[in-house]
Write a protein that holds these residues in place. Structure first.
Motif, PDB file in Angstrom:
ATOM      1  N   PHE A  75      -1.953 -10.978  -5.449  1.00  0.00           N
ATOM      2  CA  PHE A  75      -0.826 -10.500  -4.630  1.00  0.00           C
ATOM      3  C   PHE A  75      -0.344  -9.168  -5.152  1.00  0.00           C
ATOM      4  O   PHE A  75      -0.818  -8.685  -6.196  1.00  0.00           O
ATOM      5  CB  PHE A  75       0.319 -11.533  -4.640  1.00  0.00           C
ATOM      6  CG  PHE A  75       0.662 -12.059  -6.012  1.00  0.00           C
ATOM      7  CD1 PHE A  75       1.369 -11.280  -6.926  1.00  0.00           C
ATOM      8  CD2 PHE A  75       0.260 -13.338  -6.400  1.00  0.00           C
ATOM      9  CE1 PHE A  75       1.684 -11.762  -8.193  1.00  0.00           C
ATOM     10  CE2 PHE A  75       0.566 -13.832  -7.675  1.00  0.00           C
ATOM     11  CZ  PHE A  75       1.281 -13.043  -8.571  1.00  0.00           C
ATOM     12  N   PHE A  76       0.613  -8.571  -4.430  1.00  0.00           N
ATOM     13  CA  PHE A  76       1.166  -7.276  -4.813  1.00  0.00           C
ATOM     14  C   PHE A  76       2.679  -7.430  -4.866  1.00  0.00           C
ATOM     15  O   PHE A  76       3.350  -7.375  -3.843  1.00  0.00           O
ATOM     16  CB  PHE A  76       0.775  -6.227  -3.773  1.00  0.00           C
ATOM     17  CG  PHE A  76       0.622  -4.834  -4.317  1.00  0.00           C
ATOM     18  CD1 PHE A  76       0.904  -4.542  -5.640  1.00  0.00           C
ATOM     19  CD2 PHE A  76       0.190  -3.807  -3.499  1.00  0.00           C
ATOM     20  CE1 PHE A  76       0.755  -3.258  -6.145  1.00  0.00           C
ATOM     21  CE2 PHE A  76       0.033  -2.510  -3.987  1.00  0.00           C
ATOM     22  CZ  PHE A  76       0.321  -2.245  -5.318  1.00  0.00           C
ATOM     23  N   GLU A  77       3.221  -7.668  -6.057  1.00  0.00           N
ATOM     24  CA  GLU A  77       4.650  -7.951  -6.194  1.00  0.00           C
ATOM     25  C   GLU A  77       5.214  -7.216  -7.403  1.00  0.00           C
ATOM     26  O   GLU A  77       4.467  -6.645  -8.186  1.00  0.00           O
ATOM     27  CB  GLU A  77       4.868  -9.468  -6.351  1.00  0.00           C
ATOM     28  CG  GLU A  77       4.303 -10.315  -5.214  1.00  0.00           C
ATOM     29  CD  GLU A  77       5.051 -10.126  -3.878  1.00  0.00           C
ATOM     30  OE1 GLU A  77       6.116  -9.473  -3.866  1.00  0.00           O
ATOM     31  OE2 GLU A  77       4.533 -10.617  -2.852  1.00  0.00           O
ATOM     32  N   SER A 137      -5.115 -14.113   3.137  1.00  0.00           N
ATOM     33  CA  SER A 137      -3.802 -14.145   3.807  1.00  0.00           C
ATOM     34  C   SER A 137      -3.001 -12.873   3.538  1.00  0.00           C
ATOM     35  O   SER A 137      -1.791 -12.915   3.339  1.00  0.00           O
ATOM     36  CB  SER A 137      -3.021 -15.382   3.345  1.00  0.00           C
ATOM     37  OG  SER A 137      -1.834 -15.531   4.095  1.00  0.00           O
ATOM     38  N   LEU A 138      -3.689 -11.748   3.539  1.00  0.00           N
ATOM     39  CA  LEU A 138      -2.981 -10.482   3.326  1.00  0.00           C
ATOM     40  C   LEU A 138      -2.230 -10.072   4.584  1.00  0.00           C
ATOM     41  O   LEU A 138      -2.728 -10.219   5.683  1.00  0.00           O
ATOM     42  CB  LEU A 138      -3.968  -9.354   2.986  1.00  0.00           C
ATOM     43  CG  LEU A 138      -4.618  -9.317   1.617  1.00  0.00           C
ATOM     44  CD1 LEU A 138      -5.395  -8.020   1.475  1.00  0.00           C
ATOM     45  CD2 LEU A 138      -3.592  -9.454   0.515  1.00  0.00           C
ATOM     46  N   ALA A 139      -1.049  -9.529   4.404  1.00  0.00           N
ATOM     47  CA  ALA A 139      -0.334  -8.837   5.485  1.00  0.00           C
ATOM     48  C   ALA A 139       0.271  -7.601   4.841  1.00  0.00           C
ATOM     49  O   ALA A 139       1.027  -7.709   3.884  1.00  0.00           O
ATOM     50  CB  ALA A 139       0.741  -9.720   6.087  1.00  0.00           C
ATOM     51  N   SER A 140      -0.113  -6.456   5.325  1.00  0.00           N
ATOM     52  CA  SER A 140       0.314  -5.213   4.683  1.00  0.00           C
ATOM     53  C   SER A 140       0.486  -4.120   5.720  1.00  0.00           C
ATOM     54  O   SER A 140      -0.217  -4.094   6.723  1.00  0.00           O
ATOM     55  CB  SER A 140      -0.752  -4.785   3.661  1.00  0.00           C
ATOM     56  OG  SER A 140      -0.445  -3.505   3.148  1.00  0.00           O
ATOM     57  N   VAL A 144      -6.507  -1.342  12.683  1.00  0.00           N
ATOM     58  CA  VAL A 144      -7.699  -2.183  12.462  1.00  0.00           C
ATOM     59  C   VAL A 144      -8.168  -2.042  11.005  1.00  0.00           C
ATOM     60  O   VAL A 144      -8.552  -3.026  10.367  1.00  0.00           O
ATOM     61  CB  VAL A 144      -8.830  -1.806  13.453  1.00  0.00           C
ATOM     62  CG1 VAL A 144     -10.144  -2.481  13.072  1.00  0.00           C
ATOM     63  CG2 VAL A 144      -8.427  -2.179  14.879  1.00  0.00           C
ATOM     64  N   ALA A 145      -8.089  -0.819  10.463  1.00  0.00           N
ATOM     65  CA  ALA A 145      -8.524  -0.615   9.073  1.00  0.00           C
ATOM     66  C   ALA A 145      -7.648  -1.409   8.103  1.00  0.00           C
ATOM     67  O   ALA A 145      -8.129  -1.921   7.087  1.00  0.00           O
ATOM     68  CB  ALA A 145      -8.480   0.870   8.716  1.00  0.00           C
ATOM     69  N   VAL A 146      -6.355  -1.545   8.415  1.00  0.00           N
ATOM     70  CA  VAL A 146      -5.448  -2.261   7.507  1.00  0.00           C
ATOM     71  C   VAL A 146      -5.545  -3.775   7.707  1.00  0.00           C
ATOM     72  O   VAL A 146      -5.686  -4.528   6.739  1.00  0.00           O
ATOM     73  CB  VAL A 146      -3.980  -1.808   7.709  1.00  0.00           C
ATOM     74  CG1 VAL A 146      -3.047  -2.585   6.768  1.00  0.00           C
ATOM     75  CG2 VAL A 146      -3.829  -0.307   7.465  1.00  0.00           C
ATOM     76  N   MET A 147      -5.436  -4.216   8.959  1.00  0.00           N
ATOM     77  CA  MET A 147      -5.292  -5.660   9.218  1.00  0.00           C
ATOM     78  C   MET A 147      -6.539  -6.299   9.849  1.00  0.00           C
ATOM     79  O   MET A 147      -6.523  -7.479  10.183  1.00  0.00           O
ATOM     80  CB  MET A 147      -4.060  -5.913  10.098  1.00  0.00           C
ATOM     81  CG  MET A 147      -2.731  -5.699   9.390  1.00  0.00           C
ATOM     82  SD  MET A 147      -2.428  -6.833   8.006  1.00  0.00           S
ATOM     83  CE  MET A 147      -2.036  -8.361   8.896  1.00  0.00           C
ATOM     84  N   GLY A 148      -7.602  -5.551  10.032  1.00  0.00           N
ATOM     85  CA  GLY A 148      -8.841  -6.116  10.568  1.00  0.00           C
ATOM     86  C   GLY A 148      -9.649  -6.847   9.496  1.00  0.00           C
ATOM     87  O   GLY A 148      -9.129  -7.175   8.438  1.00  0.00           O
ATOM     88  N   SER A 208      -0.739   1.106   9.295  1.00  0.00           N
ATOM     89  CA  SER A 208      -0.816   0.374  10.556  1.00  0.00           C
ATOM     90  C   SER A 208       0.438   0.649  11.384  1.00  0.00           C
ATOM     91  O   SER A 208       1.476   1.040  10.847  1.00  0.00           O
ATOM     92  CB  SER A 208      -0.966  -1.127  10.307  1.00  0.00           C
ATOM     93  OG  SER A 208       0.214  -1.641   9.753  1.00  0.00           O
ATOM     94  N   VAL A 209       0.344   0.469  12.692  1.00  0.00           N
ATOM     95  CA  VAL A 209       1.505   0.607  13.576  1.00  0.00           C
ATOM     96  C   VAL A 209       1.597  -0.641  14.453  1.00  0.00           C
ATOM     97  O   VAL A 209       0.609  -1.341  14.653  1.00  0.00           O
ATOM     98  CB  VAL A 209       1.419   1.864  14.479  1.00  0.00           C
ATOM     99  CG1 VAL A 209       1.347   3.131  13.647  1.00  0.00           C
ATOM    100  CG2 VAL A 209       0.223   1.788  15.428  1.00  0.00           C
ATOM    101  N   LEU A 210       2.809  -0.915  14.936  1.00  0.00           N
ATOM    102  CA  LEU A 210       3.011  -2.039  15.845  1.00  0.00           C
ATOM    103  C   LEU A 210       3.391  -1.455  17.197  1.00  0.00           C
ATOM    104  O   LEU A 210       4.563  -1.207  17.470  1.00  0.00           O
ATOM    105  CB  LEU A 210       4.124  -2.944  15.325  1.00  0.00           C
ATOM    106  CG  LEU A 210       3.778  -3.761  14.084  1.00  0.00           C
ATOM    107  CD1 LEU A 210       5.028  -4.285  13.407  1.00  0.00           C
ATOM    108  CD2 LEU A 210       2.836  -4.912  14.431  1.00  0.00           C
ATOM    109  N   LYS A 211       2.385  -1.180  18.028  1.00  0.00           N
ATOM    110  CA  LYS A 211       2.650  -0.515  19.307  1.00  0.00           C
ATOM    111  C   LYS A 211       1.797  -1.117  20.411  1.00  0.00           C
ATOM    112  O   LYS A 211       0.706  -1.635  20.153  1.00  0.00           O
ATOM    113  CB  LYS A 211       2.285   0.974  19.200  1.00  0.00           C
ATOM    114  CG  LYS A 211       3.223   1.799  18.330  1.00  0.00           C
ATOM    115  CD  LYS A 211       2.814   3.264  18.368  1.00  0.00           C
ATOM    116  CE  LYS A 211       3.680   4.114  17.451  1.00  0.00           C
ATOM    117  NZ  LYS A 211       3.168   5.487  17.361  1.00  0.00           N
TER     118      LYS A 211
END
Ligand code: NAI
Ligand code: NA
Length: 399
Positions: free
Chosen positions: A73-75, A138-141, A194-198, A155-158
């Motif tokens: 993880f990253f914490e 289970s990464l989300a970044s 896609v590069a981040v969350m694919g 990444s963007v949410l669009k």
């Protein structure tokens, strides 16, 4: 240090160590109450192991079938009057509980997208476990520096085609308003998301683990996806993040090819919409979740992350006859209760009506808010949030 919640937008800047520990204890108790997961995993690597679905997967494996776990993880630990992150405290509490139960548990803190952290993880598996039989991804970044090109992708949410206008809620104030989200300006937004969350990084992990001989005969790997209702399609499944999920799901055949001589299998599990640090950042989704919670709680079929992951392990990945129930696209579905026609019809009707005035009555915005603060160790009974928390909280296996 007295630690109280401090929020900025959908982010909570503080976390409470004893509250996080309580959160982990509650999840462990739940998994234990469901009994042993027969034929469950024994040596497990969880990538993205500190919060949300990842920590719930780690707890399900460890306390459901006695698995040794390595979590990546990253914490951040506490520093200079600033509390550590929730995932740090979760992992500290998890390791402590696992060790007390006689279970192997070690963690690696750093960028899972990097070659260096993959190398460190491989060394640790070699040294301590020999091989793993399950890899949970289970990464989300919001960003990824590509290990081969060095390019930093954000990444963007669009939406993709047209502007999208719908209702959204500020879950702190309960104010419902219209939001318009402009579509991507160019195909780069899509490619970056896609590069981040694919699926590429998931594949890189499996390739490296396989090349090092660290995957056991019959090894499984699972990554998490989301579909959801039509009303969130423009921002989720048909938006940039949806393209990344299409890519993740589309990576399954390539990973199966890597695993084939080991008779291993890769799965994507489509999970339920839940309050996590990642989902609270997506416009429109928190309002949908607060209506969904209301309907599912009334029907007695509500689940949180731990209920979802315990069920994924016990009733999908590790069944008595070894058969894994899949949909027509080859995916595991633990969003089955969320997507039930009666649930979706009721949520859709409530969606039409929802406004600032009726929100408390027709939605579970209270439950949403409570779960959001729970993610950071707040709002737990029996914890004195006015007390000084001076102890240094370490993840036992780190330093
Ligand atoms: P989360 O934000 O709670 O967990 C993300 C995890 O990834 C944390 O352990 C974090 O430390 C780790 N992480 C992030 N960047 C990292 C990096 N560079 N290196 C190492 N670790 C890193 O998110 P959540 O919601 O549990 O998401 C996990 C997966 O589940 C994602 O693929 C998400 O799309 C999926 N999902 C989420 C749903 C939801 O409603 N929350 C629904 C269905 C699927
Ligand atoms: Na996670």
């Amino acid at each position: 240090m007295i630690i109280q919640p401090r929020t900025r937008g959908f982010i909570c800047l503080t976390s409470h160590p004893q509250g996080a520990a309580q959160n982990i204890k509650n999840q462990i108790e739940y998994v234990k109450s469901k009994g042993e997961i027969a034929n469950g995993p024994k040596k497990v690597l969880v990538i993205g192991a500190s919060t949300g679905f990842g920590i719930a997967s780690r707890i399900s494996a460890a306390f459901g079938s006695g698995a040794a776990t390595i979590g990546v993880f990253f914490e951040k630990p506490a520093a200079e009057g600033k509390p550590g992150t929730a995932g740090w405290y979760n992992s500290a509490a998890f390791e402590k509980e696992a060790h007390e139960a006689g279970l192997y548990a070690k963690s690696i803190n750093g960028d899972a997208f990097s070659d260096d952290i993959k190398k460190q993880t491989i060394e640790l598996i070699k040294k301590d476990l020999g091989q793993v039989d399950l890899v949970v991804y289970s990464l989300a970044s919001p960003r990824r520096t590509h290990p081969k090109t060095g390019v930093a992708h954000a990444s963007v949410l669009k939406p993709i085609q047209e502007p999208f206008t719908d209702k959204t809620v500020d879950f702190h104030t309960g104010v419902v308003s219209d939001i318009t989200i402009q579509p991507v300006e160019n195909s780069e937004d899509i490619a970056n998301t896609v590069a981040v969350m694919g699926g590429e990084d998931w594949k890189f992990w499996i390739e490296d683990l396989k090349a090092a001989g660290l995957l056991a005969e019959g090894a499984k790997t699972v990554a998490y996806s989301y579909i959801g209702p039509e009303l969130t399609y423009p921002i989720y499944r048909n938006g940039t993040i949806g393209r990344a999920k299409d890519d993740l799901e589309g990576t399954v055949p390539a990973i199966n090819a890597i695993l084939s001589d080991l008779h291993g299998v890769a799965y994507v599990s489509v999970n339920k919409a839940l309050v996590t640090q990642s989902s609270s950042a997506i416009p429109v989704v928190p309002l949908y979740i607060s209506l969904l919670y209301k309907v599912m709680k009334e029907k007695g079929i509500h689940e949180g992350t731990i209920e979802q992951m315990q069920r994924l392990f016990a009733e999908r990945l590790y069944t008595a006859d070894g058969k894994v129930l899949l949909d027509d696209k080859g995916r595991i579905r633990v969003d089955d209760l969320e997507m039930r026609a009666d649930v979706q019809a009721e949520v859709a009707a409530l969606w039409e009506k929802a406004n600032t005035e009726n929100l408390t009555e027709i939605s579970d915005i209270e439950g949403y808010r409570n779960e959001f603060f729970n993610l950071f160790g707040f709002n737990f009974d029996g914890i004195d949030y006015n007390a000084d928390t001076n102890e240094v909280v370490a993840v036992p296996s780190i330093e």
